[in-house]
Design a protein around this motif. Structure first.
Motif, PDB file in Angstrom:
ATOM      1  N   GLU A  17      -5.388  -0.827 -13.956  1.00  0.00           N
ATOM      2  CA  GLU A  17      -4.647  -0.147 -12.918  1.00  0.00           C
ATOM      3  C   GLU A  17      -3.983  -1.599 -12.595  1.00  0.00           C
ATOM      4  N   THR A  47      -4.475  -1.658  -8.093  1.00  0.00           N
ATOM      5  CA  THR A  47      -4.960  -0.399  -7.909  1.00  0.00           C
ATOM      6  C   THR A  47      -3.728   0.519  -8.930  1.00  0.00           C
ATOM      7  N   LYS A  48      -3.701   1.709  -9.847  1.00  0.00           N
ATOM      8  CA  LYS A  48      -3.134   2.206 -10.465  1.00  0.00           C
ATOM      9  C   LYS A  48      -2.361   3.425 -10.271  1.00  0.00           C
ATOM     10  N   TYR A  49      -2.194   3.949  -8.654  1.00  0.00           N
ATOM     11  CA  TYR A  49      -0.661   4.391  -8.422  1.00  0.00           C
ATOM     12  C   TYR A  49       0.174   3.407  -8.494  1.00  0.00           C
ATOM     13  N   ALA A  50       1.334   3.659  -8.408  1.00  0.00           N
ATOM     14  CA  ALA A  50       2.947   3.134  -8.527  1.00  0.00           C
ATOM     15  C   ALA A  50       3.300   3.130  -6.976  1.00  0.00           C
ATOM     16  N   THR A  53       3.585   4.619  -3.207  1.00  0.00           N
ATOM     17  CA  THR A  53       2.615   5.770  -3.080  1.00  0.00           C
ATOM     18  C   THR A  53       2.127   6.849  -2.329  1.00  0.00           C
ATOM     19  N   GLY A  55      -2.007   6.598  -2.421  1.00  0.00           N
ATOM     20  CA  GLY A  55      -2.481   5.885  -3.176  1.00  0.00           C
ATOM     21  C   GLY A  55      -2.622   4.566  -3.465  1.00  0.00           C
ATOM     22  N   TRP A  56      -0.843   4.127  -3.414  1.00  0.00           N
ATOM     23  CA  TRP A  56      -1.149   2.540  -3.755  1.00  0.00           C
ATOM     24  C   TRP A  56      -0.881   2.415  -2.528  1.00  0.00           C
TER      25      TRP A  56
END
Length: 117
Positions: A17, A47-50, A53, A55-56
């Motif tokens: 993350e 977060t692990k999302y870019a 996006t 998820g971010w």
């Protein structure tokens, strides 16, 4: 499940993350004879999302709503969302820093942030 395996899995996920914060600025304060809060606050999230996006953005919105809601309940009239920053690394704590006095293994470095565009 073995505690040590679970702990190692959590640490691995935490390394994947990336850490961010978004600045929140007050629109004004409710009239009171007490302290109504600071002019700004930071909504931290990981977060692990870019960036930018779905998820971010979901993680960012949850953090903004949590911190913004707390500040409004403590005296802010409303707030605006400011810049967002991403942690890009760490730097060692300076001997001249007040943090040096209270150093522990976890506090030997300070995070370094860069604005997300």
């Amino acid at each position: 499940m073995n505690f040590w395996r679970r702990d190692a899995r959590i640490k691995k996920n935490m390394k994947e993350e990336k850490h961010y914060y978004t600045e929140l600025h007050t629109k004004g304060f409710k009239y009171t004879n007490k302290f109504s809060g600071f002019d700004s606050a930071c909504a931290h999230f990981s977060t692990k999302y870019a960036p930018h996006t779905v998820g971010w953005l979901d993680a960012q919105i949850k953090a903004i709503e949590l911190i913004g809601g707390q500040q409004v309940s403590h005296g802010w009239v409303g707030y605006t969302v400011g810049k967002t920053f991403a942690q890009i690394g760490e730097e060692p704590v300076s001997v001249m820093s007040p943090a040096w006095e209270y150093r522990t293994q976890a506090s030997m470095t300070n995070p370094v942030y860069e604005e997300v565009i």
